[in-house]
Design an enzyme around this catalytic site. Structure first.
Site, PDB file in Angstrom:
ATOM      1  N   ASP A   1      91.571-113.625   3.214  1.00  0.00           N
ATOM      2  CA  ASP A   1      92.540-113.410   2.125  1.00  0.00           C
ATOM      3  C   ASP A   1      93.454-114.632   2.023  1.00  0.00           C
ATOM      4  O   ASP A   1      94.119-115.015   2.995  1.00  0.00           O
ATOM      5  CB  ASP A   1      93.347-112.147   2.464  1.00  0.00           C
ATOM      6  CG  ASP A   1      94.281-111.696   1.352  1.00  0.00           C
ATOM      7  OD1 ASP A   1      94.889-112.565   0.708  1.00  0.00           O
ATOM      8  OD2 ASP A   1      94.403-110.482   1.163  1.00  0.00           O
TER       9      ASP A   1
ATOM     10  N   HIS B   1      91.204-111.339  -1.272  1.00  0.00           N
ATOM     11  CA  HIS B   1      92.287-110.495  -1.816  1.00  0.00           C
ATOM     12  C   HIS B   1      91.874-109.758  -3.096  1.00  0.00           C
ATOM     13  O   HIS B   1      92.694-109.106  -3.720  1.00  0.00           O
ATOM     14  CB  HIS B   1      93.496-111.395  -2.104  1.00  0.00           C
ATOM     15  CG  HIS B   1      94.812-110.660  -2.208  1.00  0.00           C
ATOM     16  ND1 HIS B   1      95.412-110.035  -1.130  1.00  0.00           N
ATOM     17  CD2 HIS B   1      95.665-110.446  -3.252  1.00  0.00           C
ATOM     18  CE1 HIS B   1      96.552-109.488  -1.502  1.00  0.00           C
ATOM     19  NE2 HIS B   1      96.730-109.705  -2.795  1.00  0.00           N
TER      20      HIS B   1
ATOM     21  N   SER C   1      98.183-104.893  -2.193  1.00  0.00           N
ATOM     22  CA  SER C   1      99.093-106.038  -2.233  1.00  0.00           C
ATOM     23  C   SER C   1     100.523-105.566  -2.528  1.00  0.00           C
ATOM     24  O   SER C   1     101.063-104.786  -1.744  1.00  0.00           O
ATOM     25  CB  SER C   1      98.577-107.047  -3.260  1.00  0.00           C
ATOM     26  OG  SER C   1      99.210-108.307  -3.100  1.00  0.00           O
TER      27      SER C   1
END
Lengths: 283, 283
Positions: free
Chosen positions: B226, B259, B150
Site C-alpha cells: 500500500d 490501497h 482508508s
C-alpha cells in the site's frame, strides 16, 4: 521497444490484474488492454477467456465492476480484456461524437469504408493479432474461450461462430443478437461496411448461426428488464437461428435484471464455470 | 415530500441495489446514499453492514467495485453505503479544492470550526441520523455492524469504539489508524476541529483503543504494498493500542496488496463472514 509496455500490475485474489500498452499493426495505432493472470499462471501456461465490452467501455470497466477475477483465480483461467475500438487523436470518430459509433464503438468488424478502414479492424485485432501477442508474451496457453456484453456479446458470438476452431466455447450477456435488424447495428454496419447489406451478413450472429450448425457450446444470458431488449438486442432471432441450424444454444432469460454491470456481476460466475468445462482438463 | 426519494433500483444477486436521496437535518443539505437489500429482505427485517468509503469516493464506488453484494445476498445482510461528506453548492469545500479536505473528505467528525461546522457533522450523520432513517423506511433490523476503507476505515473504527453498544462488530481495510500523527489526519482535524489537538483525540482510533478495552470484535486488513502505509495509515499504532488496553484486534498484513478496490474486493468476503458471525443468529 518491447512488444508490451506494462502500465500497471496489482495484486487481486492472489493473482495479478495488469494493464498493457502496445503498437497494433492491424489497428494502426497504440492500444491498451487489461489482463488478469490467476495465481496458477506462476507455474504454467493457463487458458484464457477473452472478454469483449460494450458501447462506451474500455478495458477497465469489466476489470473493475464484474467481479470475474475471483472465480478466474479459483479455476486458473486468465482474462484478456481488450478495448472496444482503435484509439488516438488520429483515429476518426463519429462526426457528431455519438456514443454508438466510432471511438468506444468499433463493433468488432473489419471496416471497408473511408475514413474508418485504416483503423477500424477490430475483428482481426481480437481474433488474430491480440491472441498471438499475449500468447507470445504472457503465460497463456492457446486454449481460448470468448464472451462479452451487448456490442461485445455480438462480437464474441460473431468471432466464435466464424472462427470456431480457435475457441473452446462462447457466451454472451445481453448481446446485440441480430445487428442487421436493429438501430445500433444498422448505423454501425452502414458506417463501417457501407450501404450494401450483403456485406453485413458476415457480422450478424443470427445470420451466421442460421447458416451453419455451431460446433462449440453457446451460453447467453438476457435480463427481461433490460431497457434495450426489444429494440436493440433481439435474442429471439438468435434462438430461431439455432433451431434452423440445429445448434445447441442455452438462452436464459433472467427475471428483473437490466443491462448494467450489476447484471453481469450476478451471472459471471456461471459463465466462467461454463467456459471452465471446455477450457480446462476435466478430472 | 417522502423521507426517501428513490433514484434507482436494480436487480443484483437476487436482491436490490438501490439509491436514495433525502434531506439531512444533521448535515443541513440534500444527501444521496446507496443500499443493497439482500433477497431475504423481502420476508423480514435484515441486519445491516454500514460501509464508509475513503477520500474522493461517494456511495457508488463501493457499490460498483467491491463485489460485496454476492456474499451479502448469501448471508442475508443489507449494505448501507453513505456518501463521504455533505454535498451541494452551499457546502464549503477546501479553499484549493484539494482531494483530502472538504467535499468527498468529511473524515466522519463533527466539525466545530467555521465555515465547516454548519454542514460537516458526518459523525452524527453516520452514527445516528442515517441508521434511524433507513431503519424506519427500509426492511432493516437494528442489528448493525460497520466497516470502511482508508478514511472510511478510520471512521468505522472511531464510531464503533465510541458507540460500541450500537454495533455488533467493526472491520476496516487500510484504515487511517492514527490520524493525529499523519498528514491527512492533521490537515483534516485542524480544518474541522481547530488547532487545539486535545479535541482531536476523540476522533483517533488508536487513542480511543488505548484508553479503553474494546467491547466488540475488530478485524483489520492491510496490504503491505500500500503506497500510503508508512506515512498515512500506521496500523502499528492501532496494534500497540490494542495491547495497552487488552483489546482483541485481528490485524492481517496481506502481502503484495495495494490501497485500491482490488484489495477490498479480494477480502470483502472474509469481512462479510466475520460480521455475519455477530450480526446473524447462529444455528
Amino acid at each position: 521497444m518491447p512488444a508490451l509496455e506494462k502500465i500497471s500490475d496489482q495484486r487481486l485474489f492472489g493473482g495479478r490484474q495488469m494493464r498493457f500498452a502496445h503498437d497494433s499493426k492491424v489497428l494502426n495505432c497504440r492500444m491498451q488492454f487489461s489482463v488478469y493472470l490467476p495465481p496458477q499462471a506462476g507455474q504454467k501456461d493457463v487458458p484464457a477467456l477473452y472478454w469483449l465490452s460494450g458501447l462506451t467501455c474500455n478495458d477497465e470497466n469489466f476489470s473493475a465492476k464484474a467481479g470475474a477475477q475471483r472465480v478466474a483465480a479459483e479455476l486458473g483461467i486468465a482474462l484478456v480484456i481488450p478495448d472496444t475500438s482503435p484509439r488516438g487523436d488520429q483515429v476518426p470518430d463519429d462526426p457528431e461524437g455519438a456514443y454508438d459509433f466510432g471511438l468506444g464503438a468499433g463493433f468488432y468488424v473489419n471496416a471497408t469504408e473511408a475514413p474508418f478502414a485504416s483503423h477500424y479492424q477490430m475483428y482481426d485485432y481480437i481474433a488474430k493479432e491480440l491472441p498471438a501477442l499475449v500468447e507470445a508474451e504472457l503465460p497463456l496457453s492457446t486454449q481460448r474461450s470468448i464472451s462479452g456484453h451487448s456490442m461485445g456479446g455480438h462480437g464474441a458470438l460473431v468471432i466464435a461462430l466464424r472462427e470456431s476452431g480457435r475457441y473452446c466455447s462462447v457466451s454472451a450477456f445481453a448481446p446485440i443478437s441480430n445487428p442487421i435488424h436493429c438501430p445500433w447495428g444498422q448505423k454501425a454496419l452502414t458506417g463501417y461496411l457501407g450501404k450494401d447489406e450483403s456485406h453485413w451478413q458476415h457480422f450478424d450472429a443470427s445470420v451466421l448461426l442460421a447458416e451453419k450448425q455451431a460446433t462449440l457450446p453457446i451460453l447467453v444470458d438476457q435480463g427481461d428488464a433490460d431497457q434495450f431488449l426489444a429494440e436493440q438486442l433481439k435474442p429471439e432471432a438468435l434462438l430461431a437461428a439455432s433451431t434452423i441450424s440445429g445448434s445447441e444454444l442455452e438462452l436464459r432469460i433472467q427475471p428483473g435484471y437490466d443491462h448494467s454491470y450489476y447484471f453481469i456481476a450476478s451471472f459471471i460466475e456461471d459463465h466462467l464455470r461454463f467456459h471452465g468445462r471446455y477450457l480446462l482438463p476435466q478430472s
